[in-house]
Scaffold this active site. Sequence first.
Site, PDB file in Angstrom:
ATOM      1  N   HIS A  32      -8.050  -5.716   7.506  1.00  0.00           N
ATOM      2  CA  HIS A  32      -7.786  -4.683   8.519  1.00  0.00           C
ATOM      3  C   HIS A  32      -8.066  -5.245   9.912  1.00  0.00           C
ATOM      4  O   HIS A  32      -9.200  -5.505  10.282  1.00  0.00           O
ATOM      5  CB  HIS A  32      -8.608  -3.404   8.309  1.00  0.00           C
ATOM      6  CG  HIS A  32      -7.937  -2.199   8.920  1.00  0.00           C
ATOM      7  ND1 HIS A  32      -7.105  -1.365   8.208  1.00  0.00           N
ATOM      8  CD2 HIS A  32      -7.930  -1.724  10.187  1.00  0.00           C
ATOM      9  CE1 HIS A  32      -6.640  -0.411   8.997  1.00  0.00           C
ATOM     10  NE2 HIS A  32      -7.122  -0.614  10.208  1.00  0.00           N
ATOM     11  N   GLU A  38      -2.655  -1.739  -3.140  1.00  0.00           N
ATOM     12  CA  GLU A  38      -3.713  -0.931  -2.544  1.00  0.00           C
ATOM     13  C   GLU A  38      -3.332   0.545  -2.607  1.00  0.00           C
ATOM     14  O   GLU A  38      -2.145   0.885  -2.568  1.00  0.00           O
ATOM     15  CB  GLU A  38      -3.914  -1.295  -1.075  1.00  0.00           C
ATOM     16  CG  GLU A  38      -4.327  -2.711  -0.811  1.00  0.00           C
ATOM     17  CD  GLU A  38      -4.493  -2.989   0.673  1.00  0.00           C
ATOM     18  OE1 GLU A  38      -5.096  -4.012   1.004  1.00  0.00           O
ATOM     19  OE2 GLU A  38      -4.024  -2.183   1.502  1.00  0.00           O
ATOM     20  N   HIS A  62       0.862  -1.188   0.000  1.00  0.00           N
ATOM     21  CA  HIS A  62       0.000   0.000   0.000  1.00  0.00           C
ATOM     22  C   HIS A  62       0.898   1.238   0.000  1.00  0.00           C
ATOM     23  O   HIS A  62       1.173   1.828   1.047  1.00  0.00           O
ATOM     24  CB  HIS A  62      -0.912  -0.005   1.223  1.00  0.00           C
ATOM     25  CG  HIS A  62      -1.972   1.052   1.202  1.00  0.00           C
ATOM     26  ND1 HIS A  62      -3.244   0.849   1.706  1.00  0.00           N
ATOM     27  CD2 HIS A  62      -1.961   2.322   0.748  1.00  0.00           C
ATOM     28  CE1 HIS A  62      -3.954   1.966   1.566  1.00  0.00           C
ATOM     29  NE2 HIS A  62      -3.186   2.872   0.993  1.00  0.00           N
TER      30      HIS A  62
END
Length: 240
Positions: free
Chosen positions: A191, A70, A43
Amino acid sequence: MTKLSVNINKIATLRNSRGGNNPDLIKTALDCERFGAQGITVHPRPDERHIRYQDVYDIKSVIATEFNIEGNCQEQKFVDLVLANKPAQVTLVPDAMGQITSNHGWDTVKHQQYLKDIIAVFKESGIRVSIFVDPEPRMVEAAATTGTDRVELYTEGYAKEYLHNRERAIAPYVEAAKVAGHAQLGLNAGHDLDLHNLKYFAQHIPGLLEVSIGHALICDALYLGLENTIQMYLRQLATS
């Protein structure tokens, strides 16, 4: 079995804290694959405080498993990075500038037309697209109109509530998953999933294709070793 994609952002954070190349991010990605991970997630953010843009090119050139990038597609530099590397999947996350970590999903109703347009750009290059969403049926339903291939359920709420009432914690995610199934959307999640809550989540979410786990997995690896930790996470998914 639900696939495990290991997010290696925290390895990059540790490397960057001292400069140089220790730990070696590329070796870590390859080791994660060797230890059984079915994907690698990164990410990158504009300040490159963990994953650097060059890291993305370097990882893409060597890994054999699925590569998931991401990030915030409202940043043109991110869009260019993804198009240049053509990962197996891009996960669109509505991060604000300077955000420490992702903390909400897309409002797929409000941003419906924008998402349609940007998703078309990625899909034209043959990249599978997933949208990061909160576990709200309305948001999943609207996501289904954008052309996305998958949605990724934001699971921080589940992780927090799991400690108090796991049945209540899982309920909105089950409903969101059912909506995704009816809309023929693939389903990812991520998450704050960890060794304590992952098995229960995977057991109760129909059609779960992939989980992306970074922070908890890397923290566990400090005590348990990276190979052993990845195998432990895989066992949680195998018994779901």
